[in-house]
Design an enzyme around this catalytic site. Structure first.
Site, PDB file in Angstrom:
ATOM      1  N   GLN A 292     -11.444  -2.805  -8.422  1.00 25.01           N
ATOM      2  CA  GLN A 292     -11.932  -1.815  -8.352  1.00 25.01           C
ATOM      3  C   GLN A 292     -11.695  -0.988  -9.764  1.00 25.01           C
ATOM      4  O   GLN A 292     -10.717  -1.486 -10.306  1.00 25.01           O
ATOM      5  CB  GLN A 292     -10.818  -1.244  -7.349  1.00 25.01           C
ATOM      6  CG  GLN A 292     -11.040   0.294  -7.014  1.00 25.01           C
ATOM      7  CD  GLN A 292     -10.549   1.249  -6.102  1.00 25.01           C
ATOM      8  OE1 GLN A 292      -9.117   1.665  -6.848  1.00 25.01           O
ATOM      9  NE2 GLN A 292     -10.417   1.448  -4.927  1.00 25.01           N
TER      10      GLN A 292
ATOM     11  N   HIS B  25     -14.356   3.546  -7.796  1.00 22.05           N
ATOM     12  CA  HIS B  25     -13.612   4.383  -6.860  1.00 22.05           C
ATOM     13  C   HIS B  25     -13.858   5.916  -6.947  1.00 22.05           C
ATOM     14  O   HIS B  25     -13.965   6.284  -7.478  1.00 22.05           O
ATOM     15  CB  HIS B  25     -12.307   4.703  -7.916  1.00 22.05           C
ATOM     16  CG  HIS B  25     -10.973   4.459  -7.028  1.00 22.05           C
ATOM     17  ND1 HIS B  25     -11.626   5.705  -5.632  1.00 22.05           N
ATOM     18  CD2 HIS B  25      -9.737   4.289  -6.442  1.00 22.05           C
ATOM     19  CE1 HIS B  25     -10.404   5.918  -5.302  1.00 22.05           C
ATOM     20  NE2 HIS B  25      -8.966   5.116  -5.712  1.00 22.05           N
TER      21      HIS B  25
ATOM     22  N   HIS C  22     -10.830   9.603  -3.313  1.00 21.86           N
ATOM     23  CA  HIS C  22      -9.051  10.417  -4.010  1.00 21.86           C
ATOM     24  C   HIS C  22      -8.959  11.511  -5.103  1.00 21.86           C
ATOM     25  O   HIS C  22      -8.239  11.160  -5.672  1.00 21.86           O
ATOM     26  CB  HIS C  22      -8.121   9.426  -3.810  1.00 21.86           C
ATOM     27  CG  HIS C  22      -8.164   8.530  -2.644  1.00 21.86           C
ATOM     28  ND1 HIS C  22      -7.611   7.312  -2.496  1.00 21.86           N
ATOM     29  CD2 HIS C  22      -8.867   8.812  -1.402  1.00 21.86           C
ATOM     30  CE1 HIS C  22      -7.675   6.191  -1.319  1.00 21.86           C
ATOM     31  NE2 HIS C  22      -8.814   7.250  -0.584  1.00 21.86           N
TER      32      HIS C  22
ATOM     33  N   TYR D  17     -10.252  11.650  -7.978  1.00 31.27           N
ATOM     34  CA  TYR D  17     -10.732  10.931  -9.148  1.00 31.27           C
ATOM     35  C   TYR D  17     -12.012  11.335  -9.888  1.00 31.27           C
ATOM     36  O   TYR D  17     -12.696  11.883  -8.773  1.00 31.27           O
ATOM     37  CB  TYR D  17     -10.255   9.349  -8.775  1.00 31.27           C
ATOM     38  CG  TYR D  17      -9.045   9.016  -8.659  1.00 31.27           C
ATOM     39  CD1 TYR D  17      -8.010   9.277  -9.944  1.00 31.27           C
ATOM     40  CD2 TYR D  17      -9.404   8.208  -8.013  1.00 31.27           C
ATOM     41  CE1 TYR D  17      -6.430   8.936  -9.186  1.00 31.27           C
ATOM     42  CE2 TYR D  17      -6.975   7.916  -6.851  1.00 31.27           C
ATOM     43  CZ  TYR D  17      -6.391   8.121  -8.280  1.00 31.27           C
ATOM     44  OH  TYR D  17      -4.501   7.635  -7.985  1.00 31.27           O
TER      45      TYR D  17
ATOM     46  N   ARG E  27     -16.383   3.346  -2.807  1.00 32.27           N
ATOM     47  CA  ARG E  27     -15.445   4.030  -1.675  1.00 32.27           C
ATOM     48  C   ARG E  27     -15.232   4.844  -2.420  1.00 32.27           C
ATOM     49  O   ARG E  27     -15.303   5.950  -2.940  1.00 32.27           O
ATOM     50  CB  ARG E  27     -14.043   2.753  -2.705  1.00 32.27           C
ATOM     51  CG  ARG E  27     -13.440   3.669  -1.219  1.00 32.27           C
ATOM     52  CD  ARG E  27     -11.475   3.453  -1.868  1.00 32.27           C
ATOM     53  NE  ARG E  27     -10.230   2.837  -0.438  1.00 32.27           N
ATOM     54  CZ  ARG E  27      -9.380   2.707  -0.469  1.00 32.27           C
ATOM     55  NH1 ARG E  27      -9.150   3.574  -2.131  1.00 32.27           N
ATOM     56  NH2 ARG E  27      -9.044   2.596   0.188  1.00 32.27           N
TER      57      ARG E  27
ATOM     58  N   GLY F 108      -4.334  -1.981   4.137  1.00 35.17           N
ATOM     59  CA  GLY F 108      -3.465  -1.241   2.674  1.00 35.17           C
ATOM     60  C   GLY F 108      -1.845  -1.374   2.684  1.00 35.17           C
ATOM     61  O   GLY F 108      -1.786  -3.187   3.121  1.00 35.17           O
TER      62      GLY F 108
END
Length: 358
Positions: A97, A176, A179, A181, A228, A314
Site C-alpha cells: 500500500q 491509499h 481515511h 489521507y 482504496r 484486518g
C-alpha cells in the site's frame, strides 16, 4: 465461495481472503527499513489469498506515523524484497500500500512541515515521538498548502514508489485514497479549498488522484495498480457529504483502465448503503474488495450477492496468522482483546509474531 481460487487479472489467488493493510510500526532504525520480524510476520500470514501490506510512505514528507516502513530508499527496497520472497516462497501473493498522509502528520515525524491541498488543520493525533522519549500519540502539526511544484513532485514520488515496489518483488501496489489521507484530502471540500485547477468543482477535485493513477499505471501497468477508497468513513475532517457521489464519478472514469481491483473500506460496514454498493457494481465491472469488520458469514454473504469479489480482514489476521485454515476447519479464533490492542503499534515479537498457529 470464499475459499475458492480467484483470478485477479492474470494473478491467481488461492482464495478470496485478503489480509487488510494495518500499521504495526516494527521497522529497523535508522532509515525505517523493513525488519526481519516483518519478514516472519507476513510469511506467517501467507495463507491469505492476497496480503496488502501496512501503508508504506512514498517519501519522508509523506510519512505521518513513526517506525513505518518506507519504499523510497534502496535499503527499504532491499528489506521489502526479503518480505516478498518469504511470502512467495509460502505460496502467497502480496501488494504494497503506497501512502501519503498529507496533513495528518507532524514535523517531528515528516522532517518538515506537513503538506496538504490547503493550509487547513483539524484536530488529529498520530503515532510519533514523545517529548519525554519513546513513541505515542501526538497532535498533528499545521500543514502548508501544496504548490504546483509540490504536486508534480508528489506524483513523481508515487510513480517512483511503484517502480521501487516492482524492484522489491511485489505483485502490485494499492494507492491509499481513503481515511482522510492526502489523496482523499484533494477530493473533499473540507480539506481542499484551492482556487486553481485542483480545487472547486468535482472534476477539479478528482484531477490530482486521476493524475497519480495515470502516472502509476503508465509506469507499472494497470493490472498491477489498485485503489482504496472510503466514501462512508469519515477521515480526520469528518464525513464529506459529496464523497459518495464523487466516488461514483471516479469509479466510472476508472472502469476502462483495467485496474487490479477497487478496495472499499467501510469501517464497521453498517454505514454503507446497499444502494451505493449496487451503484458501485453497476459502474465498476472490475474486481471489488470490501473491508469493514467482516466475519466469515457476512463476507460470504457479500460474495453470494455479487457485490464483492474479495473480502479483506484486518484485526483477525493479527491474532490468527492461520486465519484461513481456522475458518475452513471451524477452529476457534484467538480474540482481539485489550492485550492484543496494546501491542498494535511498536514493540517487538510480542503481539506480533508470537500468536499460536493451530
Amino acid at each position: 465461495m470464499i475459499f475458492t481460487p480467484f483470478m485477479l487479472g492474470s494473478l491467481p489467488l488461492a482464495n478470496r481472503f485478503v489480509m487488510a493493510p494495518m500499521t504495526r510500526a516494527r521497522t529497523d532504525q535508522p532509515g525505517d527499513r523493513p525488519s526481519e520480524l516483518m519478514v516472519k510476520y507476513y510469511g506467517q500470514r501467507a495463507g491469505a489469498g492476497l496480503i496488502i501490506t501496512e501503508g508504506a510512505p512514498i517519501s519522508t514528507v509523506a510519512r505521518g506515523y513513526s517506525l513505518t516502513p518506507g519504499i523510497y530508499t534502496q535499503a527499504q527496497i532491499d528489506g521489502w524484497k526479503r518480505v516478498t520472497d518469504e511470502v512467495h516462497a509460502k505460496g502467497g501473493k502480496i501488494f504494497i500500500q503506497l501512502w501519503h498522509v498529507g496533513r495528518r502528520s507532524h514535523a517531528s515525524i515528516a522532517g518538515e512541515q506537513p503538506v496538504s491541498p490547503s493550509a487547513l488543520k483539524v484536530p488529529d493525533r498520530v503515532y510519533g515521538p514523545l517529548p519525554q522519549g519513546g513513541f505515542g500519540m501526538i497532535e498533528t502539526g499545521e500543514p502548508r498548502a501544496m504548490t504546483q511544484e509540490d504536486i508534480d513532485a508528489t506524483i513523481a514520488d508515487f510513480t517512483q514508489a511503484a517502480v521501487n515496489a516492482m524492484e522489491a518483488g511485489f505483485d502490485g501496489v494499492e494507492l491509499h485514497g481513503a481515511h482522510g489521507y492526502l489523496l482523499e484530502q484533494f477530493l473533499c471540500r473540507s480539506s481542499n479549498q484551492r482556487s486553481d485547477c485542483y480545487g472547486g468543482g468535482q472534476e477539479n477535485r478528482l484531477r490530482f488522484l486521476l493524475e497519480v493513477i495515470k502516472a502509476v499505471t503508465s509506469a507499472i501497468g494497470a493490472e498491477r495498480t489498485a485503489l482504496r477508497l472510503s466514501p462512508y468513513v469519515g477521515g480526520s475532517g469528518g464525513l464529506d457529504p459529496e464523497l459518495p457521489e464523487l466516488t461514483l464519478k471516479l469509479v466510472a472514469a476508472l472502469a476502462p483502465l483495467g485496474l487490479a481491483y477497487l478496495h472499499l473500506s467501510e469501517g464497521g460496514g453498517n454505514g454503507t448503503p446497499d444502494r451505493f454498493r449496487e451503484q458501485l457494481r453497476e459502474r465498476y465491472p472490475r474486481p471489488i474488495m470490501v473491508a469493514g469488520n467482516y466475519t466469515l458469514e457476512s463476507g460470504q454473504a457479500m460474495l453470494n450477492r455479487g457485490l464483492a469479489d474479495l473480502i479483506a480482514f484486518g484485526q483477525p489476521f493479527i491474532t490468527n496468522p492461520d486465519l484461513v485454515r481456522r475458518c475452513r476447519e471451524g477452529l476457534a479464533l484467538t480474540p482481539v482483546d485489550d492485550a492484543a490492542q496494546a501491542t498494535f503499534y511498536g514493540g517487538g515479537a510480542e503481539g506480533y509474531t508470537d500468536y499460536p498457529i493451530a
